[in-house]
Design a protein around this motif. Sequence first.
Motif, short mmCIF file in Angstrom:
data_model
loop_
_atom_site.label_atom_id
_atom_site.label_comp_id
_atom_site.label_asym_id
_atom_site.label_seq_id
_atom_site.Cartn_x
_atom_site.Cartn_y
_atom_site.Cartn_z
N VAL A 191 42.95 45.05 50.27
CA VAL A 191 42.51 45.73 49.05
C VAL A 191 41.07 45.35 48.72
O VAL A 191 40.26 46.22 48.35
CB VAL A 191 43.45 45.37 47.88
N LYS A 192 40.74 44.09 48.85
CA LYS A 192 39.36 43.64 48.57
C LYS A 192 38.37 44.34 49.49
O LYS A 192 37.30 44.81 49.05
CB LYS A 192 39.27 42.13 48.74
N SER A 193 38.70 44.42 50.78
CA SER A 193 37.80 45.09 51.73
C SER A 193 37.65 46.57 51.38
O SER A 193 36.55 47.13 51.44
CB SER A 193 38.33 44.94 53.16
N GLY A 194 38.75 47.21 51.00
CA GLY A 194 38.68 48.61 50.63
C GLY A 194 37.81 48.85 49.42
O GLY A 194 37.05 49.82 49.35
N ILE A 195 37.88 47.95 48.44
CA ILE A 195 37.05 48.09 47.23
C ILE A 195 35.59 47.82 47.55
O ILE A 195 34.69 48.56 47.14
CB ILE A 195 37.55 47.13 46.14
N ASP A 196 35.33 46.75 48.33
CA ASP A 196 33.95 46.39 48.64
C ASP A 196 33.26 47.43 49.51
O ASP A 196 32.08 47.75 49.30
CB ASP A 196 33.91 45.03 49.35
N GLU A 197 33.97 47.97 50.48
CA GLU A 197 33.34 48.87 51.45
C GLU A 197 33.38 50.34 51.03
O GLU A 197 32.53 51.12 51.48
CB GLU A 197 34.04 48.72 52.81
N ASN A 198 34.33 50.70 50.19
CA ASN A 198 34.49 52.13 49.87
C ASN A 198 34.49 52.43 48.38
O ASN A 198 34.61 53.59 47.99
CB ASN A 198 35.81 52.64 50.47
N ASP A 199 34.35 51.39 47.56
CA ASP A 199 34.33 51.59 46.10
C ASP A 199 35.52 52.45 45.67
O ASP A 199 35.37 53.44 44.95
CB ASP A 199 33.02 52.23 45.67
N ALA A 200 36.74 52.05 46.13
CA ALA A 200 37.93 52.87 45.91
C ALA A 200 38.93 52.17 45.01
O ALA A 200 40.14 52.21 45.25
CB ALA A 200 38.57 53.22 47.24
N LEU A 201 38.45 51.54 43.93
CA LEU A 201 39.34 50.80 43.05
C LEU A 201 40.43 51.69 42.47
O LEU A 201 41.61 51.32 42.46
CB LEU A 201 38.53 50.16 41.92
N ALA B 289 47.96 48.25 45.12
CA ALA B 289 47.94 46.82 44.83
C ALA B 289 49.03 46.45 43.84
O ALA B 289 49.77 45.47 44.03
CB ALA B 289 46.56 46.43 44.28
N ALA B 290 49.18 47.23 42.77
CA ALA B 290 50.19 46.93 41.76
C ALA B 290 51.59 47.08 42.33
O ALA B 290 52.47 46.23 42.12
CB ALA B 290 50.00 47.85 40.55
N GLY B 291 51.83 48.17 43.05
CA GLY B 291 53.14 48.39 43.63
C GLY B 291 53.49 47.33 44.65
O GLY B 291 54.63 46.83 44.69
N GLY B 292 52.53 46.98 45.49
CA GLY B 292 52.78 45.95 46.49
C GLY B 292 53.12 44.61 45.87
O GLY B 292 54.01 43.89 46.34
N LEU B 293 52.41 44.27 44.80
CA LEU B 293 52.68 43.00 44.12
C LEU B 293 54.08 43.00 43.52
O LEU B 293 54.82 42.00 43.62
CB LEU B 293 51.63 42.78 43.03
N LEU B 294 54.49 44.11 42.92
CA LEU B 294 55.84 44.20 42.36
C LEU B 294 56.90 44.08 43.46
O LEU B 294 57.94 43.42 43.26
CB LEU B 294 56.01 45.52 41.60
N ALA C 194 48.68 51.17 54.31
CA ALA C 194 48.52 52.07 53.17
C ALA C 194 47.10 52.03 52.62
O ALA C 194 46.52 53.07 52.27
CB ALA C 194 49.52 51.70 52.07
N VAL C 195 46.52 50.84 52.58
CA VAL C 195 45.14 50.71 52.12
C VAL C 195 44.19 51.42 53.08
O VAL C 195 43.30 52.18 52.66
CB VAL C 195 44.75 49.22 51.98
N GLU C 196 44.36 51.19 54.39
CA GLU C 196 43.48 51.81 55.37
C GLU C 196 43.60 53.33 55.35
O GLU C 196 42.61 54.05 55.52
CB GLU C 196 43.78 51.26 56.77
N GLN C 197 44.80 53.84 55.15
CA GLN C 197 44.98 55.29 55.09
C GLN C 197 44.30 55.87 53.85
O GLN C 197 43.68 56.94 53.89
CB GLN C 197 46.48 55.62 55.08
#
Length: 410
Positions: A241-251, A258-263, A311-314
């Motif tokens: 998730v961190k890489s996806g946010i840093d590289e693609n600004d996809a928060l 991220a929320a679903g995975g944590l649950l 899921a993040v990469e997709q």
Amino acid sequence: MTSSPTPPPVPSRPPGTRGALRRLRARGRDEAHRSASPLELFFDLCFVVAVAQAGIELVHSVAEGHAGQGILDYAMVFFALWWAWMNFTWFASAYDNDDALYRVVTLVQIAGVLVLAAGVSRAFEDHEYLVVWLGYAIMRVAMAAQWLRAARAAEGPERTTALRYAGGVLACQVGWLGLLFLPEGARPWWFLVMALLEMCVPPFAERDYSTSWHPRHIAERYGLFTIIVLGETIAAATIAVKSGIDENDALGELLPIAAGGLLVIFAAWWIYFVVPIHGHLRTNRQAFLWGYGHYLVFASAAAIGAGLEVAVEQTVGKAHISTLAASAAVTLPTALYLLTVWALHSRHFKRGITQQLVLPTTALLVICCTFLGHWAVFAAGVVCALSVAVGEILATRLTARESGPATRAG
């Protein structure tokens, strides 16, 4: 497996006593306050390094659209890791004397799993199993040496059991050579044969004598490894998730995942530890079936983390698969985890059809979440969280009903 009589308890050694070399005698099941040792915890952490490597390769395979082959490779590599870990765990529960030689041989097994981890990528990408076989051989030969050492200190049926274990381990190790020489198409079938033979060694070895494993210690060891695997799952998903946010600004796109995975992971932890399982481990048949079933518990728990990475990469456009496939990479291992934990743990403590149906129904609903597009992971997490809440409510109501008459009678 047939149950055999529990051996008479052996007096526990005084705390803190450790020599350079002592006879490797069986420990007693009557030991109070038996807990995992620092060496066992170190052993687990090193094994998770290899589990993480298998997860990474599974992510690459699924993200590239080769899910079938990736799952097969993952199942084969994970079996080697799980089986070596499980064999050491049960042996240590019965025979750990913590002398210098025992520690050294255990460290050799740790070295073996690190060698195996180094060969995981080749096993997935090139179907080259030499390094994996070598790492596994190091672990298994060291394990056989421990059993031979135990046999030297034992006599009668206990000695026979130890020798059967050592012989079975070494014979199977020779059989695994088939993965190096058989044609690629025959290897999965050979793996299946060898895996079944490996799992036949404990029932064969203990048919006349039951080793003195400690129920509380075994339950704790499995629980600790479950925690470590779930922790690795959280770490892998967080990095993705961190890489996806840093590289693609996809928060915004990644926040539901991220929320679903944590649950999902929080619920996985809660469901596993909601009941004390050691009281169920009374005979070899119960304990070994429970232990064998943890192959699916550990493999699915680690696969959840891999699925979250997929899921993040997709979502950020790195994976060449559909949203449906990416969602299934999370929901299917989650459903498998729920069903397996129910079969091994929860069903022994649930009362009534309503309680028994909570986890199987949750697994079915999680699978249905697969078809919810980009909200699939979040929905699966909500379903898992709700199942925990429902389970707690049902348990509380049952306790209140049972304690009510007793309170009035008192």
